[in-house]
Design a protein around this motif. Structure first.
Motif, mmCIF file in Angstrom:
data_model
loop_
_atom_site.group_PDB
_atom_site.id
_atom_site.type_symbol
_atom_site.label_atom_id
_atom_site.label_comp_id
_atom_site.label_asym_id
_atom_site.label_seq_id
_atom_site.Cartn_x
_atom_site.Cartn_y
_atom_site.Cartn_z
ATOM 1 N N THR A 198 21.860 -2.596 -3.664
ATOM 2 C CA THR A 198 23.006 -1.858 -3.388
ATOM 3 C C THR A 198 22.639 -1.058 -2.264
ATOM 4 O OG1 THR A 198 23.552 -1.459 -5.964
ATOM 5 C CG2 THR A 198 24.659 0.152 -4.109
ATOM 6 N N LEU B 263 27.591 -3.900 -2.064
ATOM 7 C CA LEU B 263 26.447 -5.034 -2.656
ATOM 8 C C LEU B 263 26.035 -5.867 -1.412
ATOM 9 C CD1 LEU B 263 27.801 -5.767 -5.889
ATOM 10 C CD2 LEU B 263 25.558 -4.601 -5.588
ATOM 11 N N LYS C 259 29.670 5.285 0.700
ATOM 12 C CA LYS C 259 30.123 4.136 0.037
ATOM 13 C C LYS C 259 28.954 3.379 -0.346
ATOM 14 C CE LYS C 259 34.759 4.083 2.134
ATOM 15 N NZ LYS C 259 35.856 3.234 2.871
ATOM 16 N N LYS C 260 29.072 2.798 -1.590
ATOM 17 C CA LYS C 260 28.001 1.788 -2.143
ATOM 18 C C LYS C 260 28.425 0.366 -2.084
ATOM 19 C CE LYS C 260 25.441 5.172 -4.835
ATOM 20 N NZ LYS C 260 24.985 5.436 -6.357
ATOM 21 N N ALA D 166 32.941 -1.161 -8.746
ATOM 22 C CA ALA D 166 32.754 0.120 -9.454
ATOM 23 C C ALA D 166 31.306 -0.098 -10.217
ATOM 24 C CB ALA D 166 33.670 -0.002 -10.454
ATOM 25 N N LYS D 167 30.693 1.027 -10.680
ATOM 26 C CA LYS D 167 29.290 0.857 -11.096
ATOM 27 C C LYS D 167 28.977 -0.284 -11.883
ATOM 28 C CE LYS D 167 25.651 3.595 -13.112
ATOM 29 N NZ LYS D 167 25.100 4.764 -13.475
ATOM 30 N N GLU D 168 29.952 -0.261 -13.222
ATOM 31 C CA GLU D 168 29.639 -1.326 -14.121
ATOM 32 C C GLU D 168 30.115 -2.722 -13.742
ATOM 33 O OE1 GLU D 168 34.117 0.344 -14.667
ATOM 34 O OE2 GLU D 168 32.198 1.165 -14.280
ATOM 35 N N HIS D 169 30.705 -3.032 -12.459
ATOM 36 C CA HIS D 169 31.128 -4.374 -11.978
ATOM 37 C C HIS D 169 29.866 -4.570 -11.138
ATOM 38 C CE1 HIS D 169 35.486 -3.378 -12.565
ATOM 39 N NE2 HIS D 169 35.129 -3.789 -13.495
ATOM 40 N N ARG D 170 29.182 -3.464 -10.483
ATOM 41 C CA ARG D 170 27.958 -3.763 -9.650
ATOM 42 C C ARG D 170 26.724 -4.241 -10.481
ATOM 43 N NH1 ARG D 170 28.822 1.094 -7.098
ATOM 44 N NH2 ARG D 170 26.911 2.039 -8.256
ATOM 45 N N ILE D 171 26.774 -3.853 -11.883
ATOM 46 C CA ILE D 171 25.612 -4.083 -12.777
ATOM 47 C C ILE D 171 25.881 -5.571 -13.153
ATOM 48 C CG2 ILE D 171 24.951 -3.643 -14.994
ATOM 49 C CD1 ILE D 171 25.526 -0.955 -14.818
ATOM 50 N N ILE E 172 23.636 1.865 0.765
ATOM 51 C CA ILE E 172 24.564 2.976 0.893
ATOM 52 C C ILE E 172 25.192 2.925 2.238
ATOM 53 C CG2 ILE E 172 24.649 5.416 0.835
ATOM 54 C CD1 ILE E 172 22.580 5.193 -1.442
ATOM 55 N N HIS F 41 24.642 -8.084 -10.320
ATOM 56 C CA HIS F 41 23.313 -8.185 -10.345
ATOM 57 C C HIS F 41 22.673 -8.941 -11.492
ATOM 58 C CE1 HIS F 41 22.820 -5.245 -7.284
ATOM 59 N NE2 HIS F 41 23.181 -3.887 -8.155
#
Length: 665
Positions: A211, A225, A222-223, A188-193, A213, A196
């Motif tokens: 990230t 890491l 799909k995105k 999820a976006k907040e977890h990718r942050i 794609i 990083h």
């Protein structure tokens, strides 16, 4: 005759004296009139000050009482039979302060230390820790992020070990990189942050994350890491240390003057320099300092050719670091203080030994010292009250009227504070011109510079250019200077609360107090009926009790006894302050609130009696003498604790006696 006309007539007389010979009788008469005019100006200024003061004019011990410093701790523990007195700071060399860094290192000027070898050892240790502790800690932190499983953790560990091993073989400066990549999957976006941030924080020199794609059949995007080796060439400038850390010793010089002198020496802006704490002026102080984008070689070069006797650095203890110092980045200060002209009604050595021993065991009340409030006619917290009312014009008025100033300065202040548009020709004399305004401006600036009133100079310069722009003039001050006024109000309320706390509840811990947890300096607990006995059994005492500096983000709130939130509200009501107005200023003036220990025990306390026969004798170097007339005491205090309050408790006498006048006599 109003102030404006008196000023213009004074300037006209000056021009006449330059071009015409005036007989002696007429000159005496004019001098008499001039003295009368100056005295009238001072009387007018004194009346004007009364309109801005929160409290009546005070002197001596009354000032300490007014800001809440009115209790001696020993009086509440045991009866004080005998006391002694002495003179502090009779010479600036009688007051020595050495800063203690967060890691416990004492700032000293060292002459025989080889920093290069030490740096190499530190670098080797850092490199070694990256292969063990840092990898483990970073991988564990990554594993706690949702979606990051054990397989991902092992993949990251193996990639790091491969990179470290490969770099040892090819050398640090090689441009080649490991081609292996690790795909971590979907997050999820907040977890990718978080991934990083964690990768940059722990492995920024080794790994970089991005990230990628994946477009499946041009429909499902799909995105994922991916991790790969960081490019040393691209990261070299980002990771390069930009701050030069050094040890500065200043002699009989304020912290602000020291920074200004450094800026002059290096021909740069004074904002390049940062310190962890401000130090006394009349003293010899040693502290850590950082300078932005100055190199050790440049530091040694400038101090090698610049002749001055106020500042000195250790030419060896200079190194580059990645982070600048910020206020509060220190553990405390080490003090070594000499007291001269000792007197006592009883056996001097016995009285001093008992006082020092009592200080070791009981400590002293952790008051904010008089340095916090100033020793001027209008005190800092009074200006802060106007600031919290959002009355900026009154803050400027208090600043410009707070101390005795040159004659031309008095006149200028009256022009600003008594007239809305003092320098508009239609409101003044028909003789007032731009040339006169420029002449007055240069005169006032010269007087203020001579009097070392730099903040007042910035303000008055802005008002000359922009009459009535009081907010703009106030913003010309540094952020620390602006915050000083609001923080002085917090200190004022805290001092009164501390005195009232001791007066009502003595030196015992009671239900309703807030204590600082022993295992964490930043965690605080409110004592209730349910947990009070448990904390008593754990060894908590009055020395663990804290009182809040009022604010809007206090983790444990306010005490629930009489010295609680209503104590602060009573102060607000008395001074017509609004919580809503103050809440809008909490970010601008850092009014988030904090906790401060009520009682402080000094550490590493030692003392000795010594003798001197002349004021020029350096009592810090003279041998011990049990029948001497001087005392040298050494101790460590935490950050933000005032040594003057320790001396006040030690000698049972006010801390604001004007010893400068005593010395002159």
């Amino acid at each position: 005759t109003n102030s404006f006309e008196r000023l213009t007539s004074h300037m006209k007389r000056k021009r006449e004296e330059e071009h015409h010979n005036i007989d002696e009788t007429s000159m005496k008469q004019k001098k008499t009139e001039e003295k009368q005019r100056i005295n009238q100006e001072k009387d007018d200024i004194h009346k004007l000050k009364k309109t801005y003061r929160a409290e009546p004019s005070m002197a001596g011990e009354e000032k300490e009482n007014a800001v809440g410093i009115n209790i001696y701790l020993r009086s509440y523990i045991n009866q004080v039979k005998e006391t002694f007195s002495g003179i502090t700071k009779q010479r600036y060399s009688d007051f020595i302060v050495r800063e203690i860094s967060e890691d416990g290192k004492v700032a000293k000027i060292l002459e025989d230390n080889i920093m290069k070898d030490d740096e190499e050892e530190e670098s080797d240790k850092e490199e070694e820790s990256l292969t063990t502790e840092h990898i483990q800690k970073g991988c564990d932190e990554l594993e706690n992020i949702p979606g990051f499983d054990k397989n991902n953790k092992e993949a990251v560990r193996e990639l790091l070990l491969e990179i470290i091993s490969d770099r040892k073989e090819r050398g640090k400066n090689s441009k080649k990189v490991v081609q292996t990549k690790v795909t971590l999957g979907l997050f999820a976006k907040e977890h990718r942050i978080k991934v990083h941030q964690t990768v940059r924080g722990h492995f920024g020199d080794y790994l970089e994350s991005h990230t990628d794609i994946h477009n499946e059949l041009n429909t499902n995007i799909k995105k994922v890491l991916e991790l790969k080796e960081a490019n040393l060439k691209s990261n070299s400038r980002r990771n390069e240390p930009k701050f030069c850390k050094f040890i500065l010793q200043k002699t009989n010089c304020s912290s602000a003057d020291a920074v200004r002198l450094l800026a002059k020496m290096f021909r740069c802006n004074d904002k390049k320099f940062d310190v962890a704490g401000t130090k006394d002026k009349r003293a010899i102080t040693t502290q850590f300092m950082t300078a932005f984008k100055l190199t050790p070689d440049r530091m040694r070069e400038v101090f090698g050719v610049y002749t001055q006797d106020k500042l000195a650095i250790d030419p060896i203890e200079i190194r580059m670091v990645k982070e600048k110092l910020r206020l509060g980045d220190l553990k405390g200060n080490q003090f070594e203080i000499g007291l001269r002209n000792l007197t006592s009604t009883s056996n001097l050595k016995k009285v001093i030994d008992e006082a020092v021993e009592s200080m070791k065991t009981t400590g002293f009340i952790n008051y904010f010292g008089m340095q916090r409030f100033g020793n001027f006619d209008i005190m800092t917290h009074e200006m802060g009250i106007h600031l919290l009312r959002n009355d900026i014009k009154s803050v400027i008025a208090c600043m410009l009227l707070s101390r005795t100033t040159p004659e031309s300065y008095y006149t200028t202040m009256r022009l600003y504070l008594e007239k809305e548009h003092a320098y508009q020709p239609e409101l003044g004399s028909h003789e007032w011109t731009e040339a006169h305004q420029k002449q007055l401006r240069l005169l006032v600036q010269a007087e203020l510079t001579k009097a070392r009133m730099f903040n007042e100079k910035r303000v008055i310069d802005h008002l000359f250019k922009n009459p009535n722009d009081y907010l703009g003039a106030f913003m010309k001050l540094s952020r620390n200077s602006r915050m000083m006024y609001a923080h002085a109000v917090q200190s004022y309320v805290w001092n009164h609360a501390a005195s009232e706390r001791i007066r009502q509840y003595g030196v015992k811990m009671v239900i309703g107090d807030i204590v600082s947890k022993k295992d964490s300096k930043k965690d605080y607990v409110l004592l209730t009926k349910d947990n009070f006995e448990a904390y008593v059994q754990q060894g908590y005492t009055i020395k663990d009790v804290v009182l809040p500096l009022f604010g809007f983000e206090l983790s444990a709130g306010y005490p629930t006894h009489a010295i609680g939130e209503h104590f602060v509200n009573a102060f607000f009501d008395k001074h017509a302050l609004s919580l809503e107005t103050i809440s809008t200023m909490k970010k601008q003036y850092c009014l988030f609130g904090a906790y401060r220990h009520v009682i402080i025990q000094p550490e590493n306390v030692s003392h000795r009696l010594t003798s001197y026969s002349s004021i020029e004798d350096d009592i810090m170097q003279t041998p011990e003498d049990d029948s001497g007339n001087a005392l040298v005491i050494k101790f460590d205090l935490p950050c933000g604790v005032y040594a003057t309050m320790l001396l006040r408790e030690l000698m049972h006498m006010p801390s604001i006696l004007d010893w400068d006048k005593v010395n002159k006599k």
